[in-house]
Design a protein around this motif. Structure first.
Motif, PDB file in Angstrom:
ATOM      1  N   GLY A  58      -3.060 -59.544  19.187  1.00 28.91           N
ATOM      2  CA  GLY A  58      -1.941 -58.915  18.493  1.00 28.91           C
ATOM      3  C   GLY A  58      -2.339 -58.206  17.214  1.00 28.91           C
ATOM      4  N   GLY A  59      -3.606 -58.309  16.826  1.00 24.62           N
ATOM      5  CA  GLY A  59      -4.076 -57.634  15.618  1.00 24.62           C
ATOM      6  C   GLY A  59      -3.669 -58.362  14.345  1.00 24.62           C
ATOM      7  N   LEU A  60      -3.171 -59.612  14.463  1.00 20.71           N
ATOM      8  CA  LEU A  60      -2.793 -60.364  13.257  1.00 20.71           C
ATOM      9  C   LEU A  60      -4.038 -60.893  12.557  1.00 20.71           C
ATOM     10  CD1 LEU A  60       0.340 -62.365  14.441  1.00 20.71           C
ATOM     11  CD2 LEU A  60       0.233 -60.358  12.963  1.00 20.71           C
ATOM     12  N   ARG A  62      -8.136 -59.913  12.136  1.00 23.59           N
ATOM     13  CA  ARG A  62      -9.072 -58.823  12.430  1.00 23.59           C
ATOM     14  C   ARG A  62     -10.526 -59.170  12.146  1.00 23.59           C
ATOM     15  NH1 ARG A  62      -6.088 -54.342  13.637  1.00 23.59           N
ATOM     16  NH2 ARG A  62      -3.984 -54.266  12.775  1.00 23.59           N
ATOM     17  N   ARG A  73       1.872 -50.439  22.803  1.00 29.92           N
ATOM     18  CA  ARG A  73       2.641 -51.139  21.780  1.00 29.92           C
ATOM     19  C   ARG A  73       2.711 -52.637  22.077  1.00 29.92           C
ATOM     20  NH1 ARG A  73       6.456 -48.536  18.306  1.00 29.92           N
ATOM     21  NH2 ARG A  73       7.852 -50.159  17.546  1.00 29.92           N
ATOM     22  N   VAL A  74       2.720 -53.424  21.012  1.00 29.70           N
ATOM     23  CA  VAL A  74       2.706 -54.884  21.180  1.00 29.70           C
ATOM     24  C   VAL A  74       4.024 -55.485  20.675  1.00 29.70           C
ATOM     25  CG1 VAL A  74       1.568 -57.014  20.471  1.00 29.70           C
ATOM     26  CG2 VAL A  74       0.201 -54.980  20.961  1.00 29.70           C
ATOM     27  N   GLY A  75       4.572 -56.418  21.446  1.00 29.16           N
ATOM     28  CA  GLY A  75       5.728 -57.202  21.000  1.00 29.16           C
ATOM     29  C   GLY A  75       5.288 -58.657  20.868  1.00 29.16           C
ATOM     30  N   TYR A  76       5.966 -59.423  20.014  1.00 30.05           N
ATOM     31  CA  TYR A  76       5.507 -60.776  19.721  1.00 30.05           C
ATOM     32  C   TYR A  76       6.679 -61.746  19.757  1.00 30.05           C
ATOM     33  CZ  TYR A  76       1.164 -62.952  18.069  1.00 30.05           C
ATOM     34  OH  TYR A  76      -0.010 -63.635  17.989  1.00 30.05           O
ATOM     35  N   PHE A  78       7.102 -65.793  18.740  1.00 32.85           N
ATOM     36  CA  PHE A  78       6.385 -66.943  18.184  1.00 32.85           C
ATOM     37  C   PHE A  78       6.981 -68.245  18.706  1.00 32.85           C
ATOM     38  CE2 PHE A  78       6.039 -63.444  15.249  1.00 32.85           C
ATOM     39  CZ  PHE A  78       4.693 -63.427  14.933  1.00 32.85           C
ATOM     40  N   ARG A  82      11.509 -67.349  13.978  1.00 30.28           N
ATOM     41  CA  ARG A  82      11.111 -66.494  12.848  1.00 30.28           C
ATOM     42  C   ARG A  82      12.067 -65.315  12.652  1.00 30.28           C
ATOM     43  NH1 ARG A  82       4.520 -66.428  12.415  1.00 30.28           N
ATOM     44  NH2 ARG A  82       4.199 -68.516  13.263  1.00 30.28           N
ATOM     45  N   VAL A  96      13.301 -54.348  13.339  1.00 30.33           N
ATOM     46  CA  VAL A  96      12.066 -54.008  14.063  1.00 30.33           C
ATOM     47  C   VAL A  96      12.108 -52.603  14.680  1.00 30.33           C
ATOM     48  CG1 VAL A  96      11.509 -56.414  14.569  1.00 30.33           C
ATOM     49  CG2 VAL A  96      12.806 -55.074  16.236  1.00 30.33           C
ATOM     50  N   ASP A  98      11.959 -48.665  14.724  1.00 26.02           N
ATOM     51  CA  ASP A  98      11.332 -47.677  13.851  1.00 26.02           C
ATOM     52  C   ASP A  98      12.333 -46.672  13.305  1.00 26.02           C
ATOM     53  OD1 ASP A  98       8.816 -48.566  13.651  1.00 26.02           O
ATOM     54  OD2 ASP A  98       8.088 -47.548  15.450  1.00 26.02           O
ATOM     55  N   ARG A 140      14.316 -59.365  20.420  1.00 26.91           N
ATOM     56  CA  ARG A 140      13.646 -58.573  19.379  1.00 26.91           C
ATOM     57  C   ARG A 140      12.312 -58.030  19.901  1.00 26.91           C
ATOM     58  NH1 ARG A 140      12.291 -61.790  14.025  1.00 26.91           N
ATOM     59  NH2 ARG A 140      10.927 -62.882  15.477  1.00 26.91           N
ATOM     60  N   ALA A 141      11.591 -58.867  20.646  1.00 26.51           N
ATOM     61  CA  ALA A 141      10.289 -58.433  21.158  1.00 26.51           C
ATOM     62  C   ALA A 141      10.462 -57.352  22.228  1.00 26.51           C
ATOM     63  CB  ALA A 141       9.537 -59.622  21.719  1.00 26.51           C
TER      64      ALA A 141
END
Lengths: 247, 262
Positions: A58-60, A62, A73-76, A78, A82, A96, A98, A140-141
């Motif tokens: 997810g690039g959280l 690096r 595109r990535v959705g998350y 948890f 959250r 969320v 854009d 949301r994701a």
């Protein structure tokens, strides 16, 4: 072949520094491919680096060794919802987007209706049950139209009845969207019920032991009460136990 | 969701209004008693004080009250702006925290009259010196509390915002600031209260106007009614300002009070 991949990692290694000096290996030499539109489960005991792997995808996080790439595109989702407690459900979803333009309201309404929460758009998260909050987190994701959806034990904090209903909802949503899912869980039944493929992971250091392809073994639609699910689940636990102890 | 019943005695469930009334009337009674015991010449009662206050209201009260409030307001706003900025910096960056550590500790621990006296001696008995001294006294309190607020930011919510690639401006507005609101409002109440206590001292020492100056004036005249009347006027105004901050805080945290649990 490469075009059909949504994400991949090659020889991925991740180490965390220890407070007393030195470091601990959370992941070592992980090779994994996520195909377009597939549902991949990462299954393993606590501490085998499942969440670490998800955060790297997810690039959280690096800092790592090896190679990770994700296309699209990535959705998350948890483990906990959250949601921002000071924003209503509607505002949380707008957060969320854009460019929340004129049709944002329609999009939000459409997605809330998918999980039966269209009447709760103006509630605050604190006014919803844990299950409802997690549904909003799932919405949301999906709202960001992800190509890759990363889910970190999203139903593990819920009661089993709610969790099973949400697995079915998630399955329906996934089938209606062309999205690849990487789903972290420590529940073998959940992994086998949902996934096309299950990557079995072992601890110390975290690594992929083997990848089970369930597509031919368990055609969809799947019944949560199917005996074969239970048999496969026992088989998976057996394999995790054996292979996890080899080192 | 389990509902907890309160297994306490009925005595604890007295209505809030009644308790507040009890608190107020006991204070008034104590004042009356003190006045009776010491004599109204030495310690005037509420009636005499209020009478004096009403007479002052026909004369110089508003002028002095206004000037004091202006000083409090200016010092308060400057201290909050500077303190919140430095608090955020020290909360986010260890370097800033270490650089400012000695300043903050010093600021918290020096006798509060010191900046006032030093400012008057260095800059002269003027408005700038008084305001500057107040700001120096107030800022460290703000820095410390805002720093703690920043450190308590929910890392999981920040991670969620990062996972959804939210721009920094949006994260600041919707994730960071709402979490700092209780800290800023709490700090604001404490700062306002301290500002008013110190402004009176600064006026008493080196200004020719304001509530502190008037208190000093009536002190020289041995006029206790004047001292109590001005103190009372200022306390009432600041208590109203404090109440306004409290209401603002409640308005901003509507989300904390669920309408119903499901």
């Amino acid at each position: 072949m490469a075009l059909k991949l949504r994400a991949a990692c090659r020889d991925l290694t991740k180490a965390y520094p220890l407070p007393e000096g030195g470091e601990v290996l959370a992941l070592e030499g992980v090779n994994l491919e996520v195909e377009e539109g597939e549902f991949l489960a990462l299954l393993g005991p606590s501490g085998c680096g499942k969440t670490t792997l998800l955060n790297l995808l997810g690039g959280l996080d690096r800092t790592y060794g090896g190679e990770v790439w994700v296309r699209g595109r990535v959705g998350y989702v948890f483990q906990e919802p959250r949601l921002l407690p000071w924003l209503t459900v509607r505002e949380n979803l707008r957060f969320v987007l854009d460019r929340p333009g004129l049709n944002a309201e329609d999009v939000i309404h459409f997605w809330l209706a998918q999980v039966g929460l269209e009447d709760y758009a103006d509630r605050y998260p604190g006014q919803l049950s844990q299950g409802m909050q997690q549904r909003v987190a799932v919405v949301r994701a999906f709202l960001v139209k992800p190509d890759l959806l990363l889910m970190d034990e999203p139903f593990s904090a819920l009661d089993e009845l709610t969790a099973q209903r949400m697995r079915e909802e998630l399955h329906t949503l996934w089938e209606s969207q062309e999205v690849s899912v990487v789903f972290v869980t420590h529940n073998p039944l959940e992994a086998i019920y949902l996934a096309d493929r299950v990557a079995l992971m072992g601890p110390r250091p975290g690594r992929v032991l083997e990848v089970l392809d369930l597509r031919s073994l368990l055609p969809r639609p799947r019944d949560p009460d199917d005996r074969r699910l239970w048999e496969l689940s026992r088989e998976v636990i057996h394999r995790l136990g054996l292979k996890g102890q080899k080192r | 969701m389990a509902v907890r019943t309160r297994p306490r005695g009925k005595g604890r469930d007295l209505p809030r209004g009644l308790l507040q009334g009890l608190s107020f009337w006991s204070l008034l009674l104590a004042w009356l008693f003190l006045s009776w015991a010491l004599g109204p010449q030495v310690f005037p009662g509420p009636g005499e004080t209020l009478g004096f206050l009403l007479r002052e209201a026909q004369g110089p009260l508003w002028h002095h009250l206004g000037i004091t409030l202006l000083r409090v307001g200016l010092a308060f706003l400057m201290a909050m702006a500077l303190g919140v900025a430095l608090g955020v910096l020290t909360g986010l960056y260890r370097l800033a925290d270490r650089l400012l550590e000695v300043w903050v500790v010093l600021g918290l621990n020096i006798p509060r009259i010191l900046p006032v006296v030093v400012a008057y001696l260095v800059l002269g008995l003027n408005e700038a010196a008084a305001i500057l001294a107040l700001v120096v006294i107030l800022v460290p309190q703000v820095v410390v509390q805002i720093r703690e607020g920043v450190r308590a930011l929910d890392a999981k919510l920040l991670e969620m915002a990062r996972a959804f690639r939210r721009p920094k401006s949006l994260v600041l507005r919707h994730v960071v600031l709402p979490q700092l609101v209780p800290y800023v409002l709490g700090t604001a109440r404490g700062t306002l209260s301290l500002a008013w206590k110190m402004v009176v001292l600064a006026e008493l020492l080196g200004r020719t106007s304001g509530v502190g100056y008037q208190i000093n004036f009536y002190f020289q005249m041995f006029e206790m009614r004047g001292i109590l009347a001005y103190g009372l006027a200022m306390t009432i105004v600041l208590a109203l300002a404090d109440k306004a901050l409290l209401l603002l805080g409640e308005g901003l945290s509507r989300w904390r009070r669920p309408v119903e649990w499901l």
